[in-house]
Design an enzyme around this catalytic site. Structure first.
Site, PDB file in Angstrom:
ATOM      1  N   HIS A 156       3.776 -16.491  31.286  1.00 30.05           N
ATOM      2  CA  HIS A 156       2.892 -17.567  30.826  1.00 30.05           C
ATOM      3  C   HIS A 156       2.889 -18.739  31.823  1.00 30.05           C
ATOM      4  CE1 HIS A 156       1.293 -20.249  27.477  1.00 30.05           C
ATOM      5  NE2 HIS A 156       1.893 -21.164  28.224  1.00 30.05           N
ATOM      6  N   GLU A 157       4.074 -19.167  32.256  1.00 27.94           N
ATOM      7  CA  GLU A 157       4.155 -20.322  33.157  1.00 27.94           C
ATOM      8  C   GLU A 157       3.541 -20.010  34.525  1.00 27.94           C
ATOM      9  OE1 GLU A 157       4.784 -23.197  32.047  1.00 27.94           O
ATOM     10  OE2 GLU A 157       5.489 -22.473  30.121  1.00 27.94           O
TER      11      GLU A 157
HETATM   12 ZN    ZN Z   1       1.513 -23.128  28.378  1.00 28.73          ZN
END
Ligand code: ZN
Ligand code: CA
Length: 374
Positions: A156-157
């Site tokens: 996600h990051e």
């Molecule tokens: Zn996020």
């Protein structure tokens, strides 16, 4: 596209000082997800099964530091700033962002599981040392102090780091109706309010169904990026914004050692050093990088040599004669050789004698353990 990565583990000697294996696991999961090799891609709902994307981006731990010296790609720094996870913590160590993706691993990522910046938000040169990802140690990888549910945090990051918004738009707050008024600038992700639970059939903003299983959701059942997100990330990594396009050059791959990794160190550990006749020692190879053959001289006349990792990397060996043994490991990666000896590492005692009589007339050091049979 290959992106060199460096982990900076900022710790205060607590559980946040996670193992190398947990960090390797995190890189494996990141690559698996970015290459669409995750088996749970099969669980993506029909509406999105045709637009799951292989991003075509790979992440490799650096083997050379900014000065060109050997590195494991993992730095460990002791600091109480691990409990802050803020810019001050990042200032402890930073490698040039035009050569590495910096990932700081810590106990508390400023109150989040992880955070980062979109490229445009850190494009100014005076913000370069802010550029990278901060992630909690217990959200890194799927093993050790983390778990499967948390294991997509880095995926996600990195999505953000490669210019993706959340599916619901630029904000950080999912589940609010005003999110229908904003966009993630990706055409194949339906407009959504955003989800904090795995409501697979969830719909909002007048869609038939939202892409709840997207990595850029908070649903904790993320399994996919879309084709549109792939296009956006590949544009980010080939853009000069925040110097991303300098990461993927062959020059940089050689400079950071993600191509042709150097042979840096020969090293090994054992599970015990003092024992009785007939006990078995487990040897663990700690050499790096890219070892392809091993020669173990156990010091008792037995030599094990070969290139089968299953047999030769981490052998066990049983000592059958009392004595003190120096063990030597020689390793090769095909282009170089290194050797390390650990002097008088193994001490083997008779099984029917106390340690103290054995010491008489001999030179130490001797163990305090005994090998008497009762
Ligand atoms: Zn996020
Ligand atoms: Ca969209």
């Amino acid at each position: 596209y290959i992106i060199p990565v460096v982990f900076h583990v900022i710790h205060n000697n607590g559980p946040e000082n996670i193992s190398n294996d947990q960090l390797y696991n995190a890189i494996e999961i990141l690559n698996r997800d970015f290459r669409r090799q995750n088996s749970d891609i099969a669980l993506v709902v029909d509406e999105f099964a045709d637009i799951t994307a292989d991003i075509g981006i790979e992440f490799r731990l650096a083997t050379k530091d900014p000065q060109g010296n050997c590195t494991s790609g993992i730095n460990r720094i002791i600091s109480a700033l691990t409990y802050e996870g803020d810019s001050d913590m990042k200032d402890l160590i930073y490698w040039p962002r035009n050569k590495y993706l910096n990932v700081w691993v810590c106990a508390d990522a400023a109150g989040a599981a992880g955070y980062t910046n979109l490229p445009a938000n850190v494009s100014a040169s005076w913000l370069a040392s802010e550029d990278g990802i901060v992630i909690r140690a217990d959200y890194t990888g799927a093993i050790g102090t983390s778990n499967n549910t948390r294991s997509r945090t880095l995926t996600h990051e990195v999505g953000h780091w490669l210019n993706l918004y959340h599916t619901w738009g630029p904000g950080n707050n999912p589940g609010v109706s005003t999110n229908c008024n904003q966009d993630d600038n990706v055409s194949d992700t339906p407009n959504t309010i955003g989800w904090t639970s795995c409501t697979i059939a969830g719909s909002s903003c007048n869609n038939s169904v939202d892409n709840v299983q997207n990595y850029m959701e908070y649903s904790y059942c993320s399994r996919m990026f879309t084709v549109g997100q792939a296009t956006r990330m590949r544009a980010a990594v080939t853009s000069s914004v925040a110097q991303r396009n300098q990461l993927i050059t062959t020059n940089n791959h050689n400079a950071t050692g993600v191509l042709n990794p150097p042979l840096c160190a020969a090293d090994f550990s054992v599970d015990k050093t003092n024992m009785c006749i007939g006990e078995t020692v487990q040897f663990t190879d700690l050499s790096y990088h890219g070892i392809t053959s091993w020669t173990w001289n156990f010091g008792d006349g037995i030599i094990l040599t070969g290139s089968d990792p299953d047999v030769h990397r981490n052998p066990s060996h049983t000592f059958t004669t009392p004595g003190t043994y120096t063990v030597t490991l020689s390793v090769s990666n095909g282009s170089g050789d290194l050797e390390v000896s650990q002097e008088n590492l193994i001490v083997v005692l008779e099984t029917d004698e106390l340690a103290s009589p054995l010491q008489e007339g001999s030179e130490g050091p001797w163990p305090s353990s005994t090998c008497s049979i009762v």
